[in-house]
Write a protein that holds these residues in place. Structure first.
Motif, PDB file in Angstrom:
ATOM      1  N   ALA A 155       0.814  -1.208   0.000  1.00 49.68           N
ATOM      2  CA  ALA A 155       0.000   0.000   0.000  1.00 49.68           C
ATOM      3  C   ALA A 155       0.849   1.260   0.000  1.00 49.68           C
ATOM      4  O   ALA A 155       0.388   2.327  -0.390  1.00 49.68           O
ATOM      5  N   ASP A 156       2.110   1.142   0.442  1.00 57.82           N
ATOM      6  CA  ASP A 156       2.985   2.308   0.466  1.00 57.82           C
ATOM      7  C   ASP A 156       3.768   2.479  -0.837  1.00 57.82           C
ATOM      8  O   ASP A 156       4.638   3.321  -0.937  1.00 57.82           O
ATOM      9  N   GLY A 157       3.450   1.651  -1.847  1.00 55.45           N
ATOM     10  CA  GLY A 157       4.114   1.774  -3.133  1.00 55.45           C
ATOM     11  C   GLY A 157       5.439   1.065  -3.217  1.00 55.45           C
ATOM     12  O   GLY A 157       6.086   1.091  -4.261  1.00 55.45           O
ATOM     13  N   LYS A 158       5.884   0.421  -2.138  1.00 56.89           N
ATOM     14  CA  LYS A 158       7.158  -0.284  -2.141  1.00 56.89           C
ATOM     15  C   LYS A 158       6.937  -1.750  -2.514  1.00 56.89           C
ATOM     16  O   LYS A 158       5.997  -2.379  -2.053  1.00 56.89           O
ATOM     17  N   ASN A 159       7.852  -2.277  -3.346  1.00 58.47           N
ATOM     18  CA  ASN A 159       7.759  -3.683  -3.711  1.00 58.47           C
ATOM     19  C   ASN A 159       8.206  -4.557  -2.542  1.00 58.47           C
ATOM     20  O   ASN A 159       9.209  -4.275  -1.896  1.00 58.47           O
ATOM     21  N   ARG A 160       7.443  -5.592  -2.290  1.00 60.48           N
ATOM     22  CA  ARG A 160       7.811  -6.564  -1.266  1.00 60.48           C
ATOM     23  C   ARG A 160       7.792  -7.940  -1.903  1.00 60.48           C
ATOM     24  O   ARG A 160       6.899  -8.233  -2.687  1.00 60.48           O
ATOM     25  N   SER A 161       8.769  -8.765  -1.570  1.00 62.49           N
ATOM     26  CA  SER A 161       8.865 -10.081  -2.184  1.00 62.49           C
ATOM     27  C   SER A 161       8.268 -11.130  -1.264  1.00 62.49           C
ATOM     28  O   SER A 161       8.740 -11.328  -0.144  1.00 62.49           O
ATOM     29  N   TYR A 162       7.216 -11.774  -1.749  1.00 63.72           N
ATOM     30  CA  TYR A 162       6.592 -12.885  -1.045  1.00 63.72           C
ATOM     31  C   TYR A 162       6.614 -14.103  -1.961  1.00 63.72           C
ATOM     32  O   TYR A 162       6.667 -13.977  -3.182  1.00 63.72           O
ATOM     33  N   VAL A 163       6.589 -15.269  -1.357  1.00 62.95           N
ATOM     34  CA  VAL A 163       6.515 -16.510  -2.124  1.00 62.95           C
ATOM     35  C   VAL A 163       5.355 -17.347  -1.616  1.00 62.95           C
ATOM     36  O   VAL A 163       4.898 -17.179  -0.480  1.00 62.95           O
ATOM     37  N   ASP A 164       4.876 -18.249  -2.469  1.00 58.47           N
ATOM     38  CA  ASP A 164       3.910 -19.230  -2.008  1.00 58.47           C
ATOM     39  C   ASP A 164       4.509 -20.021  -0.852  1.00 58.47           C
ATOM     40  O   ASP A 164       5.711 -20.289  -0.835  1.00 58.47           O
ATOM     41  N   GLU A 165       3.671 -20.424   0.081  1.00 61.39           N
ATOM     42  CA  GLU A 165       4.125 -21.417   1.038  1.00 61.39           C
ATOM     43  C   GLU A 165       4.510 -22.674   0.264  1.00 61.39           C
ATOM     44  O   GLU A 165       3.850 -23.049  -0.696  1.00 61.39           O
ATOM     45  N   ILE A 166       5.591 -23.318   0.662  1.00 60.08           N
ATOM     46  CA  ILE A 166       6.001 -24.549  -0.008  1.00 60.08           C
ATOM     47  C   ILE A 166       4.905 -25.590   0.167  1.00 60.08           C
ATOM     48  O   ILE A 166       4.417 -25.817   1.276  1.00 60.08           O
ATOM     49  N   HIS A 167       4.508 -26.199  -0.932  1.00 59.09           N
ATOM     50  CA  HIS A 167       3.359 -27.099  -0.898  1.00 59.09           C
ATOM     51  C   HIS A 167       3.532 -28.219  -1.923  1.00 59.09           C
ATOM     52  O   HIS A 167       4.285 -28.090  -2.881  1.00 59.09           O
ATOM     53  N   PRO A 168       2.811 -29.335  -1.731  1.00 56.75           N
ATOM     54  CA  PRO A 168       2.950 -30.477  -2.646  1.00 56.75           C
ATOM     55  C   PRO A 168       2.232 -30.242  -3.973  1.00 56.75           C
ATOM     56  O   PRO A 168       1.261 -29.487  -4.047  1.00 56.75           O
ATOM     57  N   ARG A 169       2.703 -30.955  -4.960  1.00 57.15           N
ATOM     58  CA  ARG A 169       2.139 -30.893  -6.309  1.00 57.15           C
ATOM     59  C   ARG A 169       2.385 -32.258  -6.942  1.00 57.15           C
ATOM     60  O   ARG A 169       3.497 -32.787  -6.898  1.00 57.15           O
ATOM     61  N   GLU A 170       1.332 -32.854  -7.488  1.00 51.97           N
ATOM     62  CA  GLU A 170       1.435 -34.191  -8.073  1.00 51.97           C
ATOM     63  C   GLU A 170       0.954 -34.182  -9.507  1.00 51.97           C
ATOM     64  O   GLU A 170      -0.043 -33.533  -9.832  1.00 51.97           O
ATOM     65  N   VAL A 171       1.683 -34.895 -10.360  1.00 52.08           N
ATOM     66  CA  VAL A 171       1.346 -34.963 -11.774  1.00 52.08           C
ATOM     67  C   VAL A 171       1.381 -36.418 -12.226  1.00 52.08           C
ATOM     68  O   VAL A 171       2.295 -37.166 -11.882  1.00 52.08           O
TER      69      VAL A 171
END
Length: 401
Positions: free
Chosen positions: A185-201
């Motif tokens: 909201a203050d115009g500054k970029n902040r780096s967030y990532v997804d929580e590490i989570h499983p993925r199956e294919v």
């Protein structure tokens, strides 16, 4: 390649998605005195602007080369990051609209404080996101690269993987996390990532049938989404099947030539695209052993590829890495291997320099392969494999390297 929405985001969220992820702001009412004061202040700001403070209108450029469902080479070059600078709004109506929006955002804050930097006011991250890990960027080197690649390719060639039969499916389970670069909201970029989570294919050997289950993703049903390819499109390096991979040469010189020829004009230059394409084939595929050995040797022939002494996958496992830095955006992709067995563990992407609000050392991508197998049916898991529930939390592995 698996053609489903990929998980990797490397640009600020657009306004529509941000509105969907965050709680609705309040609807404050300004007093006439407060409204007049804001109008006077903003008009003064507009009058005082000189002509050379025009907005930055340079178009954002694509950063080339992931993403949950697709492998990196299966998608188009990743979306360009939009600049954090905003154009100057000219005119009373635009100025007042901006003021009202800003006040509404403040009123929606938990403490109702008067500004984004006020004590006690927390800027809310996107749903399901955590602060991106920041690590020390260790310099890579070509010293020892040839020996490491020989060990890695040798281990790959000796791997004992069952050949899939008619009606069977190739199964890969991973832990994944990718960047959400969000502007606060203050115009500054902040780096967030997804929580590490499983993925199956699950994928059939000919690529015509498959399924993706990634229950962490709110836009995916818990039963997953189909990867069936009814059209049966042409198979390429960027859209392979297991049957297609078995037709490729295993000689590293022939492989590297094919990769360069088939990816000409793609991505952030031929060398980076070649490295990315080989990485895509390794990340979420079951690759025939001799081909995997050839791919590692082919990657070592790409200019700019180095050996990194220590890297960490999404499961927190340390290993050595074959890596390359994208000269355009400064991101270094690291393929991580066990120090003793030289088996592939996963992948990490680290920012090597500050770029568009993403700080050097920020881990913008993480994967860890926890299962590769051949099974008899979609949604069947090998014995002892955990179902695709949310990971406990290796979300911030050790930040030592």
């Amino acid at each position: 390649m698996i053609r489903t929405p990929w998980r990797r985001r490397e640009e600020p969220l657009d306004r529509a998605e941000l509105a969907r992820l965050l709680p609705a702001p309040g609807d404050p009412e300004l007093s006439s005195d407060r409204l007049s004061g804001l109008e006077e202040h903003l008009m003064t700001e507009i009058r005082n602007r000189t002509p050379d403070t025009a907005p930055d209108t340079a178009p954002a450029t694509s950063t080339g080369a992931p993403p949950a469902g697709l492998s990196e080479g299966d998608r188009a070059p990743r979306p360009a990051r939009r600049s954090g600078r905003r154009p100057v709004l000219v005119g009373v109506a635009a100025a007042l609209a901006l003021a009202a929006a800003g006040v509404a955002g403040l009123a929606g804050s938990p403490d109702g404080s008067g500004g984004p930097e006020s004590p006690g006011r927390a800027v809310t991250p996107p749903a399901g996101a955590v602060p991106a890990p920041v690590v020390q960027v260790v310099r890579g080197s070509t010293a020892g690269l040839a020996g490491a690649v020989a060990d890695i390719s040798g281990a790959a060639a000796r791997a004992e993987l069952p050949e899939p039969g008619p009606g069977q499916f190739l199964y890969v389970r991973s832990l994944v996390s990718w960047l959400v670069s969000w502007e606060g909201a203050d115009g500054k970029n902040r780096s967030y990532v997804d929580e590490i989570h499983p993925r199956e294919v699950w994928m059939s050997p000919d690529g015509s049938k498959g399924r993706l289950i990634e229950p962490y993703k709110k836009d995916l049903d818990r039963d997953g989404i189909t990867l069936d390819d009814a059209e049966g499109g042409e198979r390429t390096l960027n859209s392979p099947s297991y049957d297609y991979l078995r037709t490729l040469p295993t000689d590293p010189d022939l492989l590297v030539k094919k990769v360069y020829d088939e990816t000409e004009g793609m991505g952030n230059g031929p060398d980076q695209q070649a490295f990315s394409t080989i990485g895509d084939l390794l990340r979420e595929q079951v690759v025939p052993p001799k081909l995997a050995a050839g791919l590692y040797r082919a990657a070592a022939r790409i200019p700019g590829v180095v050996l990194v002494d220590d890297s960490v996958d999404a499961a927190g496992r340390h290993g050595v890495a074959i890596a390359r830095t994208d000269e355009e955006d400064g991101s270094r992709t690291e393929w991580i291997f066990d120090r003793e067995t030289y088996t592939y563990l996963g992948e990490r992407t680290v920012q090597t320099r500050d770029v568009e609000g993403v700080k050097a050392g920020t881990v913008t991508g993480h994967t860890a392969v926890t299962d590769r197998a051949v099974v008899d049916a979609v949604k069947q898991r090998p014995a002892g494999s955990a179902p695709g529930e949310r990971a406990a939390s290796p979300a911030t592995p050790s930040a030592g390297t």
